[in-house]
Design a protein around this motif. Structure first.
Motif, mmCIF file in Angstrom:
data_model
loop_
_atom_site.group_PDB
_atom_site.id
_atom_site.type_symbol
_atom_site.label_atom_id
_atom_site.label_comp_id
_atom_site.label_asym_id
_atom_site.label_seq_id
_atom_site.Cartn_x
_atom_site.Cartn_y
_atom_site.Cartn_z
ATOM 1 N N GLU A 24 0.861 -1.184 0.000
ATOM 2 C CA GLU A 24 0.000 0.000 0.000
ATOM 3 C C GLU A 24 0.899 1.237 0.000
ATOM 4 O OE1 GLU A 24 -3.345 0.085 -0.029
ATOM 5 O OE2 GLU A 24 -3.478 -2.102 -0.047
ATOM 6 N N TYR A 25 0.327 2.381 -0.330
ATOM 7 C CA TYR A 25 1.073 3.635 -0.240
ATOM 8 C C TYR A 25 1.186 4.065 1.222
ATOM 9 C CZ TYR A 25 1.290 4.667 -5.231
ATOM 10 O OH TYR A 25 1.582 4.648 -6.570
ATOM 11 N N HIS A 26 2.317 4.672 1.545
ATOM 12 C CA HIS A 26 2.564 5.237 2.870
ATOM 13 C C HIS A 26 2.984 6.696 2.683
ATOM 14 C CE1 HIS A 26 4.014 5.666 6.978
ATOM 15 N NE2 HIS A 26 5.089 6.228 6.466
ATOM 16 N N TYR A 75 8.523 -2.664 7.031
ATOM 17 C CA TYR A 75 7.097 -2.338 7.144
ATOM 18 C C TYR A 75 6.376 -2.590 5.818
ATOM 19 C CZ TYR A 75 2.913 0.563 7.339
ATOM 20 O OH TYR A 75 1.616 1.024 7.240
ATOM 21 N N LEU A 76 6.933 -2.078 4.738
ATOM 22 C CA LEU A 76 6.296 -2.234 3.426
ATOM 23 C C LEU A 76 6.395 -3.677 2.923
ATOM 24 C CD1 LEU A 76 7.553 1.115 1.861
ATOM 25 C CD2 LEU A 76 5.269 0.633 2.778
ATOM 26 N N VAL A 109 4.676 6.802 -0.814
ATOM 27 C CA VAL A 109 5.590 5.828 -1.407
ATOM 28 C C VAL A 109 5.040 4.420 -1.204
ATOM 29 C CG1 VAL A 109 7.643 7.284 -1.099
ATOM 30 C CG2 VAL A 109 7.012 5.664 0.695
ATOM 31 N N ARG A 110 5.438 3.524 -2.101
ATOM 32 C CA ARG A 110 5.081 2.116 -1.948
ATOM 33 C C ARG A 110 6.231 1.272 -2.469
ATOM 34 N NH1 ARG A 110 0.482 0.932 -6.627
ATOM 35 N NH2 ARG A 110 1.886 1.200 -8.406
ATOM 36 N N GLU A 130 14.590 -7.966 -5.427
ATOM 37 C CA GLU A 130 14.735 -6.675 -6.090
ATOM 38 C C GLU A 130 13.642 -5.762 -5.551
ATOM 39 O OE1 GLU A 130 13.204 -5.791 -10.277
ATOM 40 O OE2 GLU A 130 15.361 -6.092 -10.571
ATOM 41 N N VAL A 131 14.038 -4.596 -5.074
ATOM 42 C CA VAL A 131 13.070 -3.663 -4.506
ATOM 43 C C VAL A 131 13.106 -2.342 -5.263
ATOM 44 C CG1 VAL A 131 13.035 -4.672 -2.183
ATOM 45 C CG2 VAL A 131 14.710 -2.903 -2.722
ATOM 46 N N VAL A 132 11.924 -1.771 -5.431
ATOM 47 C CA VAL A 132 11.767 -0.455 -6.040
ATOM 48 C C VAL A 132 10.817 0.325 -5.145
ATOM 49 C CG1 VAL A 132 10.981 0.833 -8.064
ATOM 50 C CG2 VAL A 132 12.059 -1.422 -8.369
ATOM 51 N N LEU A 133 11.277 1.463 -4.631
ATOM 52 C CA LEU A 133 10.396 2.316 -3.847
ATOM 53 C C LEU A 133 9.816 3.363 -4.784
ATOM 54 C CD1 LEU A 133 9.378 2.658 -0.896
ATOM 55 C CD2 LEU A 133 10.923 4.621 -0.781
#
Length: 155
Positions: A24-26, A75-76, A109-110, A130-133
């Motif tokens: 979700e978006y934060h 958290y995300l 951001v998500r 692999e992470v993308v913010l």
């Protein structure tokens, strides 16, 4: 958003190479930025002095600390996947972390995550993700990188 639930190495392994999901978006608030500054003793004006940032910053407002955005990973990540049946999880490594875009106060951001690989190290699952913010309404991400977790599953 549906939470992916994993209970063992074999279940996790089937997702190798696949996108696992998106959180979700934060929204990152000034209060959160200020609390992070206090916790890390990083009091740079670009993060805390709203008036000066609005006048002098190329971003037109205060921005989140890059490491604040990185600290949101657990958290995300927890909104994307639930790893069950664990003895423990260890944060092992961050590779090729590249900050591409500042996160301005009140930006949302998500996290988008893809399982690059999963290896069995004598009963310990080594997951490279692999992470993308992503920043809402911005084509450029805040950062990209590869994080590695070690999952010690119960037998």
């Amino acid at each position: 958003m549906s939470l992916l639930t994993i209970s063992n190495f074999e279940e996790f392994e089937q997702y190798a190479g696949a996108e696992l999901g998106v959180s979700e978006y934060h929204v990152i608030t000034q209060e959160q930025i200020s609390q992070f500054a206090a916790a890390t003793l990083d009091y740079q004006w670009i993060h805390l002095d709203v008036e000066r940032a609005q006048q002098e910053s190329p971003f037109g407002n205060t921005i989140a600390h890059g490491y604040l955005t990185v600290s949101l990973l657990p958290y995300l990540w927890g909104q994307i996947i639930s790893i069950q049946n664990l003895k423990m999880q260890v944060n092992y490594e961050i590779e090729n972390l590249r900050f591409s875009q500042a996160v301005v106060v009140n930006n949302a951001v998500r996290l988008r995550a893809k399982l690059l690989s999963l290896k069995n190290l004598r009963g310990i699952a080594k997951a490279q993700i692999e992470v993308v913010l992503e920043i809402k309404e911005n084509s450029k991400p805040a950062y990209t990188g590869i994080i590695t977790f070690l999952y010690h599953f119960n037998k």
